[in-house]
Design a protein around this motif. Structure first.
Motif: not given
Ligand SMILES: [Zn+2]
Ligand SMILES: [Zn+2]
Ligand SMILES: [Zn+2]
Ligand SMILES: [Zn+2]
Ligand SMILES: [Zn+2]
Ligand SMILES: [Zn+2]
Ligand SMILES: [Zn+2]
Length: 1755
Positions: A99, A124, A127, A149, A151, A166
Motif C-alpha cells: 500500500c 491505513c 487497508c 502503511c 499493508c 491489495h
C-alpha cells in the motif's frame, strides 16, 4: 498533489498549444541529440519565465505552464504516446501489493496486537477496514506523520499481511501478472530521461550559490532581480516572526501574517523582490529585528530570481517523479538504480545519499518531497529498500549528528525513516551481519553523548538542554528498532557482530554505571535540587533495550557465556571505588566479616548501576538455561568476587532505606523522585528488581552468616543488634527502627521472592498472574489501571489479557464510571502481604482489605505467606540464610525486645516481618520434608529456632518467645499469626518425628493438627459465638432501617398520591353532591362540568434561612431558583437561520417548526425572595473584591449558582398560590343553556369592538378592522361579558409583584437577547411563550422516555412547571391591560374570522398550542374595567377556557388535515368506523372550499388516523397546561402509559368528543365561515396545490444523531473530511455536531467566522445557529464530547464510546477498539432534552478549573 485528478485542464491546455511545440518535441526524440543538454537548455529557457512572479504567484497559471510547457512534452517523449492514455492503461494493469500510503499528522493508524510483528507495523484506515485485523485485538492511534502503511509487507505481519484491496488478483484486471511490464522502448527512454531529471533535481536542491546558476542553465544575460527569502525555524514564535517582518519590511499585519503562515507551511518564502542591494538591506533588517539576547536571528538569504525558479521547479519535478513511481515497478527500479549509482572512480556519494546528507539543510517543503519520493520508490521495492538501508547505515553517524544540531521536528528529518528499515526483521539481520549496525548506532551514541561526560568519564546531565537530549533519544530508539525482533537463526557472522555491538553497548553502560553520585547532606539543606530527569529518562529509554540485549544473549549458550564474561569484566572495571581503604574486621555471634569500610550515609552513592543489573539479568538466564554449570570456564572463581558484585546494588537498597528513615531529607526532592522511579513500574525491572536478584546471587554464593553481616554493616545496624542499649536519642531510635524494618523487608524479599524465570521454575505467565493477583488484592481495578501498573515489553504488551480471566472476573460499568476486574476467590490464597512491588500505601491497603475480608468470613486474621515455588538449583543455597546463626540472632533479639516491652526499640511492623520470616522458614522445612525422606533434609529451621541462644541474654528459644508474645497487649492484632506459626512448629515437629517415609505427606499434616484441635475448637467456638452476636446485631440494624424506610414512604405518600387524598377531601366538602357524580366530573378540566381545584396549603422551607412559610397571595414572596435559556431542542428545521438579536422580533406567534423557544427550568429549590436578594448581593460583592478571579458565571446577566445544589441559575420564579375555584354545577348548567359558542363569540366580539370604539375616541388604536356583520348591536353588549360572572382580581403582595416583574424581564432579556426593559410591550408575549414552550419540552421528554403524562415528573420539573404556569397567569396583572387586550385580539385573529388583521399569520404558520396558552392567559383582560379590577368568575372562566380550547383544537385539526393531504395511503384499510365516516364528510366540505385543491379521494380512515396520531402532543400539552393552571386532577389513565386509554382520557379531561370531527358538526354554523377563511388562505392553497412542505403532525421528536456502533467508522468519516474553506492537506480537527450531524473544521483559522465583529471558531458559530448558543460536539480524533454555551463557556464530557473493558479513552491514548454505549448516549440525549447542558458545564467548570485558560470562542 500528483494524482490524476489535476491533469484534466493542463492536458487540455497542452492540446491548445500543441502545434507550437511539435517541432521541439520531435527534437527531443531525435536520437542524435544528447538528451541531457537538450533538456537543460529547455529548462534554462522556460523555468525562469514560468516562475517569474515569486512574490505574488498565480499558482494555477504556473502549474498550467509547467504541465504544458515541460511535463507534457517530457511524458510524451517518455511514453511514446499520449501520457493520459498511457497512464490510464498502466493504472488499469494492476497495482502494487504494497500500500505504502504515507501518513499525515493526525491520521488514524491501526495496528493489530495479535498479528503485528511489532507495534510500529501499522495500516491505513482503508487497508484496515478491508483486512482480517478488523476483528482482532486492534489498536488505533493518531499518527504524528511521516510513517507509511505496511499493508502488503509480509515481514510486518504474522498473519493477514494483505488487505482485500491489495491482495493479488483483487483488481478486476484479467492479466495474470498483476504488474504490467513496461515495453523495452519505454524502459530505454526511462533510462535516458531519469538520470538527467534526477541529476538536475539533486543539483538544484543542493545548490548553494546565491547568485549563480550552473553553466548549463545560464543562457541569458543575468538580470538584477533578486529575492529576499526567509526560512522557517523552530526557535522563533509565530508572533515574533510577524513582528520582525512588519518592522523590517514596513508591511501590513495581514501581509506579514500571510508570509509567516506560508513560511511555517512550506519552510521558506520570498518576502521581498528587487535589486540585490535592496534585498540585502531587507535581509539585514530582518536579522536585526528578529535577534535578541536569547535568540539567534532568523535565517534569511538573498537568492537570484533564476536560482529560486530552478529550485522551485526541481521540487515540482520531484513530485512528478513521485507520481510516476506509483504506476510501475519498472519505473521504481530504474529510478532506484540511477539514484544508487556511484560515479565511477569518484569518492562522491550517490544521488540519494547526497540528498540524504543534505536533508538537514533543506527547507521543510523540499524535505517533504524528498521523503515522499523515497517512500514511493525505494520503500516499495524490497530489494532497493535493502540497498537504501545500506546507504543509510553507511552515513548513519553523519545523518544523526546533522539531525541533532538541526532544529526541525523529527518527522521532518530523513533519520525518521530508520524505523521503516530497522524494524523489518530480515533487513535488521542483514544490517547487523553485513553493516554492523548495532555497533554503528552505539558508536554514534558514544560520539554524541561525550559532552555530558564528567572527569571520571561518567555521564552528568546537570544543566543539560532538554531539547537536545530528546534528539539523542532518536538514536536510542533506533537501537530498540534493530533489536525488536530476536533472530531465530544464528550464523557465526551474526553472533560475532552482535557480540561486538554488545561490547560497544557495554561501553555506554560503563559511562552510566555509578553516574551522578550523590552524598548525604548534613546540616544545611542543598541549595538547588540537581537535575535528575535526564538520567532517569535515559534509564527509561534503555529499559527495554537492556531486556532485549539480555534476551538476545540468551538465544545461544555460547553467546550467553561470552557476553556474561564481557559484562562481568566491565562490572569489575567499574568496581575499583574504595579499594584504597584498609579492610576492617567485625564480629557478631562468633562470626567475623572482613570488609572495606564504606558508609552510604557518608560516602558518595549512585542509583545508576546498569552494568551490575545487566549482569544480574544474564545470571538468571544462565541459571534458566543451565549454562551456569559452564560458567567457571569463562569466569574463574578467583575473578568472580561475588562480594564486589553485591556491593553496589546493596548500597543502592540501603540508600532507599535511609531515605525512608528520613536521613536524607536535606537532599531535597530530586532524591525522592529518583527513589520513586527506582521502584516504579516504568523502571523497576532494570533497577530495583535486578538489585534484589543481585542480592539473591550473593546469598546463593556467599556464606550465609557473612552475607548477613555484610547486610547489617551496610545498613549501619551492627550496633543496633549488640547487647548494649544503643542510645537514648529518640530520633536516632526511630531512625534505627525504620532501618531495621527496611532491612527485614529486604531479607524477606531475598528469601521469599522467587517469581523470576531462572530463580525458580516459573513462566512469564506465572509472574504476570502473581502481579495481577496482588494488585487486585488491594481493590478491584479497571483494565487500564492494571495495565499501567504492569511493566510493558518492547511491543508495549503486558501479557495481561492472556491471564486476566484466569484470576479475575469482569464487572460491567453502569451509566458512569468504568468496568472493573475482581479477584477470584480461589486466588486469594496467593496473597503475600510482603509482596516486593507493593508501595508502602499499597501494602497497608492490601493488608487492611484482606483482613477485613477474612473477618467478614468469620475466619482468623492470620495472613501467612503462601508457599513459595522452589528455588532453581543455582539459587537453592539462598534458604540457608533463614537458618544461619546471625539470622537467628536477629529474630531472637527482636522478639525478645517485644516480649520485654522495650516499647521504643521495636515496632509492630518489625514483629510482623519477623513472624513472616519465621513462617517462611517453617514453610520451607515443611515442603522439604514432604518431598524427601527426613534424614536427607538438611534444612533445620525447627531445630535452630527451638535451640537456646548461645549467650545468657538470649537464653530462651524462639518458640518460647512466641508463646510469650501472645500475651503482649500491643500485639493483639498479630495473635492469629502467632497461633498459625505455633501450629506450623508443631506440624514440622511431627513431620520430623515420623521417621517412616510412608506417613510423611499430606496425611501427616492433618494428623499433626489433630492434637491442637481441642484448643482450636475452643477458639472456634468463641469465634462462632462472636459471629452470631454480630449477625444478630446486624439483623437488628436492618430491621430498624427498613422500619425507617417504611415510615419514609408513609410520610411521603402524600407527595405521590396527594391527588387521591385530596380527592377525598374535596368530596367531603361537596357533600350535597352525590358521590358518583363527583367522581364523574371531578376529572374534567374545562367547561361546565369542571372538577374542583385540588389545592392545599403549601408550606415551604427556605433553603437559605431554613424558616418555613406558607405560600399566600398577601405574604412576602417565596421564589424558586431557575434558569432561562434559548433552546432549539424541538426544532423541526435546523437549516432555518435564527435571528441572533431579538430587537425587531415579534414573538407573539410561534412558527410550527418551533425553531427556537425559551425554556425555563428549575432545580426546585425554594428561597425567600429577600433571602435570595441578600445572597445574590453577597456574591456580587465577593466578586467585586476579587476582580481578577475568573468567574464561572456571568453576574452581569444575573447568573448565580443555586446555594444548595450548585446548579447554574439566572433568575428566580415567584411562587404564586393557585386560586382554588369551584363551580356550582347548577349555575353552570343554567349558563350552559344560554351561552352557546355562537353567543359567546358574539359577546366577546361586542366587548372588543366596544373597547375599540371607546379607545378610538382617545388615541388611534392599531386594532384590526372588524368585519363582523353583527357588530351593529355590539356596542350595546359592551358590558354583557360581565354579566356571566365576575369577581375581583387577586391582590398580590408588593413583594410578589416585584418578583413577577423581575422574572418576566429576565425571560424577555434572555429569550430575545436584548437589554432589559420593564416597559417593553413584548414582555407578556415572552411570558406566555416560555410557558407554552417549556410545557412542550416536558411533554416531548415524557414521550421519549416512555413515561406517563402525569405522576412521573421529577420533583424539580414538577415544582418548576407549577410555579411557571401560575406565574404566567399572574404576570398579566403587572402589565397594562390595554396592552394585554391588544395582544389577545391579535391572537384571536388566527381563530376568528372577524378579527383577522393584516399581520395575522396563515393557519399553517402558527403553533396552535402557543396560541392557546396566550389566549387563555390574556383572556381575563377583557374583564378589566377602568375603575375596578375584575376577573371572570369560575363559571365564566370555565366557558372561556372551553371555547378557546375548542377553537384552537378545531384550527389544529384543520392544520393536521391539510398537512396530511399529501399523505398517500400505505396500506388499505376497510375501517368504516364512525370517526372515519365523519372524517370523510368533513373532507368533502373542505374540498368544496378549496376549489378542489384538497383531493377528496383521501379515504376517511386515513384522515382520521392522521388526526388521531397528529393531535396527541397538542392534547397532552393542553392537559398539562390546564392541570397546572387549574389544579383539576387528571383521570387515572393518564398516570399510566397506554395509547388507547390515553386518548380517551385526554378527551374526557379536556371536554372533547372522542370523535373529534363531531366538534365541527356541533359548532357547524360558527365553524363554517371559519373553514372558508382558513381554506381560502393563499398559503394553505399553495400547500395543497404544490404539495409544498407543510409541517407534519405529530412533529418528529428530536434525537441526537445516530452514531455508528464501531468508533473506527467515525474515524473513517473523519479521514475523508475536507475543510470546506481551504484546500491544503494540513491537519484538521474534524468535529461532529451531535444535534444535526454537521462535520466542522474546528480550531482552525480557515473556518473562523466573523459574528457581530468577533472572530468565532467553527463550533462556536455553528452552535449559535444549531443550538441557539448551546451545543454538543464530538471531537472525533480525540474521542471526547464537548459541550459549549455561548462564546465563553464549555467543558469536556466523556464520549459515549467504551472499550471492551468498560472504559472510555479520551485522546485515544490506549487505542483499544471502541464501541457505542447506548445507555451513555441516551444520557447525553437526556442532558440535552432536559436542558441541563448549561448546568453540566457550570458544574464541570466549578470542579475542574483547568479549562479557564481555554479559549472556547475559537473552538
Ligand atoms: Zn494502506
Ligand atoms: Zn492494503
Ligand atoms: Zn490481526
Ligand atoms: Zn429565607
Ligand atoms: Zn438547587
Ligand atoms: Zn449542529
Ligand atoms: Zn477549515
Amino acid at each position: 498533489m500528483a494524482d490524476g485528478a489535476d491533469r484534466g485542464p493542463a492536458a487540455g491546455a497542452a492540446d491548445g498549444r500543441a502545434p507550437a511545440q511539435a517541432p521541439e518535441r520531435a527534437m527531443w526524440c531525435d536520437e542524435r541529440f544528447d538528451f541531457q543538454s537538450t533538456f537543460l537548455q529547455w529548462l534554462a529557457k522556460h523555468v525562469p519565465n514560468i516562475y517569474s512572479a515569486e512574490m505574488d504567484p498565480l499558482v494555477e497559471e504556473q502549474e498550467e505552464m509547467v504541465q504544458a510547457g515541460i511535463l507534457y512534452p517530457l511524458e510524451c517523449y517518455l511514453f511514446g504516446e499520449d501520457p493520459d492514455i498511457f497512464l490510464e492503461k498502466l493504472q488499469q494493469s494492476g497495482t502494487s501489493q504494497l500500500c505504502g500510503k504515507v501518513f499525515k499528522g493526525g491520521e488514524t493508524t491501526y495496528s493489530c496486537r495479535d498479528c503485528a510483528v511489532d507495534p510500529t507495523c501499522v495500516l491505513c484506515i482503508d487497508c484496515f477496514q478491508n483486512s482480517i485485523h478488523k476483528n482482532h485485538r486492534y489498536k488505533m492511534h493518531n499518527s504524528t506523520g511521516g510513517g507509511f502503511c505496511d499493508c502488503g509487507d509480509t515481514e510486518a505481519w504474522k498473519a493477514g499481511p494483505l488487505c482485500t484491496k491489495h491482495e493479488p488478483g483483487a483488481s478486476s484486471s484479467p492479466k495474470e501478472n498483476s504488474e504490467c511490464q513496461l515495453n523495452e522502448e519505454i524502459m530505454e527512454h526511462s533510462r535516458r530521461v531519469f538520470p538527467s531529471v534526477i541529476k538536475y533535481m539533486v543539483d538544484m536542491l543542493i545548490w548553494e550559490e546565491e547568485k549563480e546558476l550552473p553553466v548549463e542553465l545560464t543562457i541569458r544575460e543575468k538580470a538584477d532581480s533578486y529575492y529576499c527569502v526567509l526560512f522557517n525555524d523552530e526557535h522563533h514564535s509565530y508572533d515574533h516572526v510577524i513582528y520582525s517582518l512588519q518592522r523590517a519590511l514596513g508591511c501590513e499585519l495581514g501581509e506579514a501574517q500571510l508570509h509567516t503562515t506560508a513560511i511555517d507551511k512550506e519552510g521558506r518564502r520570498a518576502v521581498k523582490a528587487g535589486h540585490y542591494a535592496s534585498c540585502q538591506e531587507a535581509k539585514e533588517e530582518i536579522k536585526r529585528h528578529s535577534e535578541n539576547v536569547s535568540q539567534r536571528p532568523l535565517h534569511v538569504e538573498v537568492l537570484h530570481a533564476d536560482v529560486m525558479a530552478h529550485q522551485k521547479f526541481a521540487l515540482r519535478l520531484g513530485s512528478w517523479l513521485n507520481k510516476l513511481m506509483s504506476y510501475s515497478s519498472d519505473f521504481r527500479q530504474i529510478f532506484c538504480q540511477i539514484c544508487l549509482k556511484e560515479e565511477a572512480g569518484s569518492e562522491n556519494p550517490c544521488f540519494i545519499s547526497k540528498l540524504m546528507l543534505w536533508d538537514a539543510r533543506l527547507h521543510k517543503g523540499a524535505r517533504k518531497v524528498l521523503h515522499e519520493l523515497i517512500f514511493s520508490s525505494f520503500f516499495m521495492e524490497m530489494e532497493y529498500k535493502k540497498l537504501f538501508a545500506v546507504e543509510f547505515v553507511k552515513y548513519y553517524k553523519a545523518l544523526q549528528k546533522e539531525y541533532i544540531s538541526d532544529d526541525h521536528d523529527r518527522v521532518l528529518s530523513v533519520t525518521a525513516l530508520s524505523v521503516q528499515m530497522f524494524t523489518v526483521p530480515t533487513l535488521a539481520r542483514h544490517l547487523i551481519e553485513e553493516q554492523n549496525v548495532i555497533t554503528t548506532i552505539t558508536e554514534t551514541l558514544l560520539e554524541v553523548l561525550p559532552e555530558y561526560l564528567d572527569k571520571n568519564d561518567k555521564f552528568n546531565f546537570q544543566g543539560y538542554s532538554q531539547d537536545k537530549l530528546k534528539r539523542v533519544y532518536a538514536v536510542i530508539y533506533d537501537l530498540r528498532y534493530v533489536l525488536v525482533s530476536k533472530p531465530t537463526v544464528w550464523t557465526d557472522g551474526l553472533r560475532e557482530r552482535f557480540l561486538e555491538g554488545f561490547v560497544s553497548f557495554l561501553r555506554i553502560l560503563t559511562c552510566m554505571q555509578g553516574m551522578e553520585e550523590i552524598k548525604r547532606q548534613i546540616g544545611q539543606h542543598i541549595e538547588v535540587d540537581p537535575d535528575w530527569e535526564a538520567a532517569i529518562a535515559i534509564q527509561m529509554q534503555l529499559k527495554n533495550i537492556l531486556l532485549m540485549f539480555q534476551e538476545w544473549c540468551a538465544c545461544d549458550e555460547e553467546l550467553l557465556l561470552r557476553s556474561y564474561r564481557e559484562c562481568h569484566k566491565a562490572v569489575m572495571r567499574c568496581s575499583t571505588n574504595g579499594r584504597s581503604r584498609e579492610k576492617t574486621v567485625f564480629h557478631l555471634c562468633g562470626h567475623t566479616l572482613e570488609s572495606r569500610p564504606y558508609r552510604v550515609s557518608a560516602d558518595p552513592v549512585s542509583i545508576h548501576l546498569p552494568l551490575s543489573r545487566t549482569l544480574a539479568g544474564l545470571h538468571v538466564r544462565l541459571s534458566k538455561t543451565g549454562a551456569i554449570s559452564r560458567l567457571h570456564e569463562f569466569v574463574s572463581p578467583e575473578e568472580f568476587q561475588v562480594e564486589l558484585l553485591v556491593e553496589y546494588p546493596l548500597r543502592c537498597l540501603v540508600l532507599v532505606a535511609q531515605v525512608a528513615a528520613e536521613m536524607w531529607r536535606r537532599n531535597g526532592l530530586s532524591l525522592i523522585s529518583q527513589v520513586f522511579y527506582y521502584q516504579d513500574v516504568k523502571c523497576r525491572e532494570e533497577m530495583y528488581d535486578k538489585d534484589i536478584i543481585m542480592l539473591q546471587i550473593g546469598a546463593s554464593l556467599m556464606d550465609p552468616n557473612q552475607f548477613l553481616l555484610l547486610i547489617l554493616q551496610r545498613y549501619e545496624l551492627v550496633d543496633a543488634f549488640k547487647k548494649i542499649k544503643p542510645t537514648k536519642d529518640q530520633d536516632l531510635i526511630k531512625q534505627y527502627n525504620v532501618l531495621i524494618e527496611e532491612m527485614l523487608q529486604i531479607l524477606i524479599y531475598v528469601v521469599g521472592e522467587r517469581y523470576v524465570p531462572g530463580i525458580s521454575n516459573v513462566t512469564k505467565e506465572d509472574v504476570i498472574m502473581r502481579e495481577i493477583i496482588h494488585l487486585l488484592c488491594i481493590e478491584p481495578m479497571a483494565h487500564s489501571a492494571i495495565t499501567k501498573s504492569l511493566p510493558e515489553n518492547e511491543n508495549n504488551e503486558t501479557g495481561l489479557e492472556n491471564v486476566i480471566d484466569k484470576v479475575a472476573t469482569f464487572k460491567k460499568p453502569g451509566v458512569s464510571g468504568h468496568g472493573v476486574y475482581e479477584l477470584k476467590d480461589e486466588c486469594l490464597k496467593e496473597f503475600n502481604m510482603f509482596f516486593y512491588h507493593y508501595t508502602k500505601t499499597q501494602h497497608s491497603k492490601a493488608e487492611h482489605t484482606q483482613k477485613k475480608r477474612r473477618k467478614q468470613e468469620n475466619r482468623d486474621e492470620a495472613l501467612p505467606p503462601p508457599p513459595p515455588p522452589d528455588f532453581s538449583p543455582a539459587f537453592s543455597n539462598v534458604v540457608r540464610l533463614l537458618t544461619c546463626d546471625v539470622m537467628m540472632h536477629i529474630l531472637r533479639t527482636l522478639l525478645q525486645r517485644a516480649v520485654e516491652l522495650e516499647t521504643h526499640l521495636w515496632t509492630e511492623a518489625m514483629i510482623q516481618m519477623v513472624l513472616h520470616l519465621l513462617s517462611l522458614g517453617l514453610l520451607e522445612e515443611k515442603q522439604q520434608l514432604q518431598k524427601s525422606p527426613e534424614e536427607e533434609v538438611t534444612f533445620d529451621f525447627y531445630h535452630k529456632a527451638t535451640r537456646m541462644g548461645s549467650s545468657a541474654m538470649n537464653a530462651v528459644n524462639v518458640l518460647m518467645l512466641l508463646e510469650k508474645l501472645k500475651r503482649v497487649p500491643q500485639l493483639e492484632a498479630q495473635k492469629d499469626t502467632v497461633n498459625w506459626i505455633l501450629q506450623m512448629f508443631d506440624m514440622v515437629k511431627r513431620l520430623r518425628e515420623k521417621s517412616s517415609l510412608a506417613t510423611v505427606g499430606a496425611t501427616s499434616g492433618s494428623e499433626a493438627t489433630k492434637a491442637d484441635e481441642s484448643t482450636q475448637d475452643k477458639e472456634k467456638a468463641e469465634r462462632k459465638r462472636k459471629a452470631e452476636a454480630a449477625r444478630l446485631h446486624r439483623q437488628k440494624i436492618m430491621a430498624q432501617m427498613s422500619a425507617l424506610q417504611r415510615n419514609f414512604i408513609e410520610t411521603h405518600k402524600l407527595l405521590y398520591e396527594n391527588t387521591l387524598e385530596t380527592q377525598g377531601k374535596d368530596d367531603a366538602i361537596m357533600e350535597e353532591e352525590s358521590i358518583t357524580s363527583a367522581i364523574d366530573y371531578s376529572r374534567i378540566a374545562l367547561g361546565p362540568k369542571r372538577g374542583p381545584s385540588v389545592s392545599e396549603k403549601e408550606i415551604l422551607t427556605c433553603i437559605l434561612c431554613q424558616e418555613e412559610q406558607e405560600v399566600k397571595l398577601e405574604s412576602a414572596a417565596m421564589v424558586l431558583s431557575a434558569c432561562v435559556q434559548k433552546s432549539t431542542a424541538l426544532t423541526q428545521n435546523r437549516s432555518r437561520i435564527l435571528e441572533l438579536s431579538g430587537d425587531t422580533l415579534d414573538p407573539l406567534f410561534m412558527h410550527p417548526d418551533l425553531p427556537c423557544g425559551t425554556h425555563t427550568g428549575s432545580c426546585g429549590h425554594v428561597m425567600h425572595a429577600a433571602c435570595w436578594q441578600k445572597y445574590f448581593e453577597a456574591i456580587q460583592l465577593n466578586f467585586r473584591q476579587r476582580l481578577h478571579v475568573e468567574q464561572i458565571f456571568d453576574l452581569e446577566n444575573g447568573e448565580y449558582l443555586c446555594p444548595l445544589c450548585k446548579s447554574l441559575c439566572n433568575t428566580v420564579i415567584p411562587i404564586v398560590p393557585l386560586q382554588a375555584q369551584k363551580i356550582n354545577s347548577e349555575d353552570a348548567e343554567a349558563v350552559a343553556q344560554i351561552l352557546s359558542l355562537a353567543r359567546w363569540l358574539e359577546i366577546v366580539t361586542g366587548r372588543i369592538s366596544g373597547y375599540s370604539m371607546k379607545n378610538a375616541k382617545g388615541e388611534k388604536q392599531n386594532l384590526p378592522p372588524f368585519t363582523s356583520k353583527g357588530s351593529g348591536n355590539s356596542a350595546l353588549e359592551f358590558h354583557s361579558i360581565l354579566s356571566f360572572g365576575v369577581q375581583s382580581s387577586a391582590k398580590y403582595s408588593s413583594s410578589i409583584k416585584e418578583m413577577l416583574v423581575l422574572f418576566a424581564t429576565t425571560i424577555y432579556r434572555v429569550g430575545l437577547k436584548v437589554a432589559p426593559n420593564e416597559a417593553d410591550s413584548r414582555i407578556p408575549m415572552m411570558t406566555w411563550s416560555t410557558c407554552a414552550f417549556t410545557i412542550q419540552c416536558i411533554e416531548n421528554l415524557l414521550e421519549t422516555e416512555g413515561k406517563p403524562l402525569f405522576g412521573s415528573l421529577q420533583n424539580r420539573q414538577h415544582s418548576g412547571l407549577k410555579a411557571l404556569v401560575q406565574f404566567a397567569a399572574a404576570q398579566r396583572t403587572t402589565s397594562p391591560q390595554v396592552l394585554i387586550q391588544k395582544h389577545l385580539i391579535r391572537l384571536l385573529g388566527v381563530l376568528l374570522p372577524n378579527f383577522k388583521g393584516e399581520d395575522t399569520p396563515s393557519l399553517l404558520e402558527v403553533d396552535m398550542f402557543h396560541v392557546l396558552v396566550g389566549a387563555v392567559l390574556s383572556f381575563p383582560s377583557l374583564y378589566w374595567e377602568d375603575a375596578v379590577d375584575l376577573q371572570p368568575s369560575s363559571v365564566s372562566s370555565a366557558y372561556n377556557h372551553l371555547y378557546l380550547f375548542h377553537l384552537t383544537t378545531l384550527a389544529h385539526i384543520m392544520q393536521i388535515v391539510i398537512s396530511s393531504a399529501t399523505e398517500s395511503p400505505s396500506a388499505h384499510s376497510s375501517d368504516n368506523s364512525e370517526e372515519a365516516q365523519s372524517a370523510q364528510s368533513f373532507c368533502r366540505e373542505v374540498c368544496q372550499y378549496t376549489s378542489g385543491c384538497f383531493s377528496q379521494d383521501i379515504p376517511g380512515w386515513l384522515v382520521w388516523d392522521c388526526v388521531k396520531k397528529g393531535i396527541m402532543p397538542y392534547l397532552r400539552c393542553a392537559a398539562l397546561f390546564f392541570h397546572y393552571l387549574l389544579g383539576v386532577s387528571p383521570p387515572e389513565e393518564l398516570l399510566q402509559v397506554s395509547e388507547e386509554g390515553q386518548f380517551k382520557a385526554l378527551c374526557s379531561y379536556l371536554s372533547l368528543p372522542t370523535n373529534l370531527f363531531l366538534l365541527f358538526r356541533e359548532y357547524w354554523d360558527t365553524v363554517n365561515p371559519l373553514l372558508q377563511r382558513w381554506c381560502a388562505d393563499p398559503v394553505v392553497l399553495t400547500c395543497l396545490k404544490w404539495k409544498s412542505i407543510a409541517i407534519r403532525y405529530p412533529r418528529k421528536r428530536n434525537h441526537l444523531i445516530e452514531l455508528p456502533e464501531d468508533y473506527s467508522c467515525l474515524l473513517n468519516q473523519a479521514s475523508q473530511f475536507r475543510c470546506p474553506r481551504s484546500s491544503d492537506d494540513e491537519q484538521k480537527h474534524p468535529v461532529l455536531c451531535l444535534f444535526c450531524g454537521a462535520m466542522l473544521c474546528s480550531q482552525n483559522t480557515c473556518c473562523q467566522e466573523l459574528v457581530n465583529g468577533e472572530e468565532l471558531g467553527a463550533c462556536t458559530s455553528h452552535a449559535l445557529q444549531c443550538g441557539a448558543g448551546v451545543c454538543m460536539f464530538l471531537k472525533i480524533r480525540e474521542c471526547k464530547v464537548v459541550l459549549i454555551e455561548g462564546k465563553t463557556r464549555g467543558c469536556l464530557y466523556p464520549a459515549p464510546y467504551l472499550d471492551e473493558y468498560g472504559e472510555t479513552d479520551p485522546g485515544l491514548k490506549r487505542g483499544n477498539p471502541l464501541h457505542l454505549c447506548q445507555e451513555r448516549y441516551r444520557k447525553l440525549h437526556l442532558l440535552w432534552q432536559q436542558h441541563c447542558i448549561i448546568e453540566e458545564i457550570a458544574r464541570s467548570q466549578e470542579t475542574n478549573q483547568v479549562f479557564f485558560g481555554f479559549n472556547w470562542q475559537l473552538l
